[in-house]
Scaffold this motif. Structure first.
Motif, PDB file in Angstrom:
ATOM      1  N   SER A  32     -92.956  25.287  14.046  1.00  0.00           N
ATOM      2  CA  SER A  32     -91.632  25.096  14.607  1.00  0.00           C
ATOM      3  C   SER A  32     -90.694  24.852  13.431  1.00  0.00           C
ATOM      4  O   SER A  32     -91.089  24.253  12.428  1.00  0.00           O
ATOM      5  CB  SER A  32     -91.597  23.896  15.559  1.00  0.00           C
ATOM      6  N   PHE A  34     -86.748  23.745  11.850  1.00  0.00           N
ATOM      7  CA  PHE A  34     -85.619  22.855  12.095  1.00  0.00           C
ATOM      8  C   PHE A  34     -84.614  22.949  10.945  1.00  0.00           C
ATOM      9  O   PHE A  34     -84.971  23.228   9.808  1.00  0.00           O
ATOM     10  CB  PHE A  34     -86.095  21.392  12.167  1.00  0.00           C
ATOM     11  N   TYR A  36     -81.836  20.148   9.509  1.00  0.00           N
ATOM     12  CA  TYR A  36     -81.286  18.809   9.572  1.00  0.00           C
ATOM     13  C   TYR A  36     -80.094  18.734   8.627  1.00  0.00           C
ATOM     14  O   TYR A  36     -80.046  19.408   7.607  1.00  0.00           O
ATOM     15  CB  TYR A  36     -82.325  17.765   9.163  1.00  0.00           C
ATOM     16  N   LEU A  44     -80.781  11.428   8.599  1.00  0.00           N
ATOM     17  CA  LEU A  44     -80.759  12.848   8.945  1.00  0.00           C
ATOM     18  C   LEU A  44     -80.424  13.039  10.416  1.00  0.00           C
ATOM     19  O   LEU A  44     -80.877  12.282  11.269  1.00  0.00           O
ATOM     20  CB  LEU A  44     -82.118  13.488   8.664  1.00  0.00           C
ATOM     21  N   LEU A  46     -80.597  15.969  13.472  1.00  0.00           N
ATOM     22  CA  LEU A  46     -81.098  17.283  13.860  1.00  0.00           C
ATOM     23  C   LEU A  46     -79.922  18.185  14.209  1.00  0.00           C
ATOM     24  O   LEU A  46     -79.112  17.867  15.075  1.00  0.00           O
ATOM     25  CB  LEU A  46     -82.031  17.157  15.061  1.00  0.00           C
ATOM     26  N   LYS A  49     -82.960  23.775  16.231  1.00  0.00           N
ATOM     27  CA  LYS A  49     -84.390  24.028  16.090  1.00  0.00           C
ATOM     28  C   LYS A  49     -84.775  25.318  16.804  1.00  0.00           C
ATOM     29  O   LYS A  49     -84.037  25.815  17.653  1.00  0.00           O
ATOM     30  CB  LYS A  49     -85.202  22.865  16.644  1.00  0.00           C
ATOM     31  N   THR A  51     -88.680  27.135  18.134  1.00  0.00           N
ATOM     32  CA  THR A  51     -90.113  26.883  18.212  1.00  0.00           C
ATOM     33  C   THR A  51     -90.966  28.149  18.276  1.00  0.00           C
ATOM     34  O   THR A  51     -92.197  28.058  18.193  1.00  0.00           O
ATOM     35  CB  THR A  51     -90.440  26.004  19.430  1.00  0.00           C
ATOM     36  N   THR A  93     -92.727  22.123  11.025  1.00  0.00           N
ATOM     37  CA  THR A  93     -93.861  21.324  11.440  1.00  0.00           C
ATOM     38  C   THR A  93     -94.833  22.228  12.185  1.00  0.00           C
ATOM     39  O   THR A  93     -94.427  23.223  12.778  1.00  0.00           O
ATOM     40  CB  THR A  93     -93.432  20.125  12.301  1.00  0.00           C
ATOM     41  N   TRP A  98     -99.617  16.872  13.918  1.00  0.00           N
ATOM     42  CA  TRP A  98     -99.072  15.643  14.493  1.00  0.00           C
ATOM     43  C   TRP A  98     -97.621  15.448  14.093  1.00  0.00           C
ATOM     44  O   TRP A  98     -97.189  14.333  13.882  1.00  0.00           O
ATOM     45  CB  TRP A  98     -99.920  14.433  14.120  1.00  0.00           C
ATOM     46  N   GLY A  99     -96.926  16.544  14.018  1.00  0.00           N
ATOM     47  CA  GLY A  99     -95.495  16.456  13.855  1.00  0.00           C
ATOM     48  C   GLY A  99     -95.006  16.114  12.470  1.00  0.00           C
ATOM     49  O   GLY A  99     -93.843  15.747  12.304  1.00  0.00           O
TER      50      GLY A  99
ATOM     51  N   GLY B  97     -95.502  13.313  19.447  1.00  0.00           N
ATOM     52  CA  GLY B  97     -95.682  14.036  18.195  1.00  0.00           C
ATOM     53  C   GLY B  97     -94.482  14.831  17.765  1.00  0.00           C
ATOM     54  O   GLY B  97     -94.313  15.118  16.601  1.00  0.00           O
ATOM     55  N   GLY B  98     -93.656  15.218  18.698  1.00  0.00           N
ATOM     56  CA  GLY B  98     -92.374  15.814  18.351  1.00  0.00           C
ATOM     57  C   GLY B  98     -92.383  17.245  17.899  1.00  0.00           C
ATOM     58  O   GLY B  98     -91.358  17.748  17.453  1.00  0.00           O
ATOM     59  N   VAL B  99     -93.481  17.933  18.003  1.00  0.00           N
ATOM     60  CA  VAL B  99     -93.537  19.293  17.472  1.00  0.00           C
ATOM     61  C   VAL B  99     -92.493  20.176  18.129  1.00  0.00           C
ATOM     62  O   VAL B  99     -91.791  20.938  17.473  1.00  0.00           O
ATOM     63  CB  VAL B  99     -94.937  19.892  17.675  1.00  0.00           C
ATOM     64  N   ASN B 100     -92.360  20.079  19.426  1.00  0.00           N
ATOM     65  CA  ASN B 100     -91.423  20.951  20.128  1.00  0.00           C
ATOM     66  C   ASN B 100     -90.158  20.251  20.571  1.00  0.00           C
ATOM     67  O   ASN B 100     -89.268  20.874  21.126  1.00  0.00           O
ATOM     68  CB  ASN B 100     -92.091  21.568  21.357  1.00  0.00           C
ATOM     69  N   TYR B 101     -90.080  18.963  20.331  1.00  0.00           N
ATOM     70  CA  TYR B 101     -88.945  18.214  20.824  1.00  0.00           C
ATOM     71  C   TYR B 101     -87.963  17.822  19.733  1.00  0.00           C
ATOM     72  O   TYR B 101     -86.846  17.454  20.023  1.00  0.00           O
ATOM     73  CB  TYR B 101     -89.414  16.950  21.542  1.00  0.00           C
ATOM     74  N   GLY B 102     -88.400  17.889  18.501  1.00  0.00           N
ATOM     75  CA  GLY B 102     -87.528  17.450  17.423  1.00  0.00           C
ATOM     76  C   GLY B 102     -87.657  15.956  17.218  1.00  0.00           C
ATOM     77  O   GLY B 102     -88.323  15.253  17.954  1.00  0.00           O
ATOM     78  N   TYR B 103     -87.018  15.492  16.220  1.00  0.00           N
ATOM     79  CA  TYR B 103     -87.128  14.104  15.807  1.00  0.00           C
ATOM     80  C   TYR B 103     -85.739  13.499  15.702  1.00  0.00           C
ATOM     81  O   TYR B 103     -84.795  14.147  15.281  1.00  0.00           O
ATOM     82  CB  TYR B 103     -87.812  14.011  14.438  1.00  0.00           C
ATOM     83  N   PHE B 105     -83.745  10.617  13.727  1.00  0.00           N
ATOM     84  CA  PHE B 105     -83.855   9.753  12.549  1.00  0.00           C
ATOM     85  C   PHE B 105     -82.904   8.575  12.655  1.00  0.00           C
ATOM     86  O   PHE B 105     -81.802   8.686  13.199  1.00  0.00           O
ATOM     87  CB  PHE B 105     -83.516  10.532  11.277  1.00  0.00           C
TER      88      PHE B 105
END
Lengths: 113, 114
Positions: A32, A34, A36, A44, A46, A49, A51, A93, A98-99, B97-103, B105
């Motif tokens: 995926s 992104f 930022y 940061l 977002l 993004k 996927t 990621t 695990w992200g 885990g945020g892989v598809n949802y983003g993070y 900060f």
């Protein structure tokens, strides 16, 4: 290994100019992607993004398309403003990581009036 | 809706000391990651916590440790501080885990080691 490569900055533009920041990636899996943005003295945010391949992320006039064939995720904006001055990070990621975000080195953008 | 909250915002410590940084994730998020960002550099992944366990760790020594609490908040501990630990420490929260949802900060904790 996995890596992200961004064009070096600083990129200096006049207000209302077109912005492109190149980003290419190397990944062992199917990432995926992104973008930022980091304003001076801040964390940061977002920006957008994507996927999966051919997905287009967009936000606040910024766009980026996930190109699997060229392993790229270039950021574009048609008309920048002074308030867009910031550092932009491309990141990836992987599903099995695990992200964990892998960032590019960042590109500083300076927009002058 | 509060985003990610980090405390303190700034901190000055002496070489050899220990420090604890705190993070409250965004409401609804269950995963917390920590990053170290040296001045002018990109963030580097330290570790991630989910269900109160460390799920993945980056290339950081054992001096860096963490914890996640039942309410999903998290702490980052650094022992035996070195001058090179001076950096902005960022906490990011996500869902599963945020892989598809983003993070999301936080604004970070600026640590200066003197």
């Amino acid at each position: 290994g996995n890596s992200v490569t961004q064009m070096e900055g600083p990129v200096t533009l006049s207000e209302e100019a077109f912005l492109t920041i190149n980003c290419t990636y190397t990944a062992t899996g199917y990432p995926s992607l992104f973008w930022y943005v980091q304003y001076p003295g801040e964390g940061l945010q977002l920006l957008l993004k994507a996927t999966k391949a051919d997905d287009k992320g967009s936000n606040k006039g910024f766009e980026a398309t996930y190109r699997k064939e060229t392993t790229s995720f270039h950021l574009e904006k048609g008309s920048v403003q002074v308030s867009d001055s910031a550092v932009y990070f491309c990141a990836l990621t992987l599903t099995d990581s695990w992200g964990k975000l892998q960032f590019g080195a960042g590109t500083q953008v300076v927009v002058t009036p | 809706d509060a985003g990610v909250t980090q405390s303190p915002t700034h901190l000055i410590k002496t070489r050899g000391q220990q420090v604890t940084l705190r993070c409250s994730p965004k409401s609804g998020h269950d995963t917390v990651s920590w990053y170290q960002q040296a001045l002018g550099q990109e963030p580097q992944f330290i570790f991630q916590y989910y269900e109160e366990e460390e799920r993945q760790r980056g290339n950081f020594p054992d001096r860096f440790s963490g914890h996640q609490f039942p309410n999903y908040s998290s702490e980052l501990n650094v022992n035996a501080l070195l001058l090179g630990d001076s950096a902005l420490y960022l906490c990011a929260s996500s869902l599963q885990g945020g892989v598809n949802y983003g993070y999301t900060f936080g604004s970070g904790t600026r640590l200066t080691v003197v």
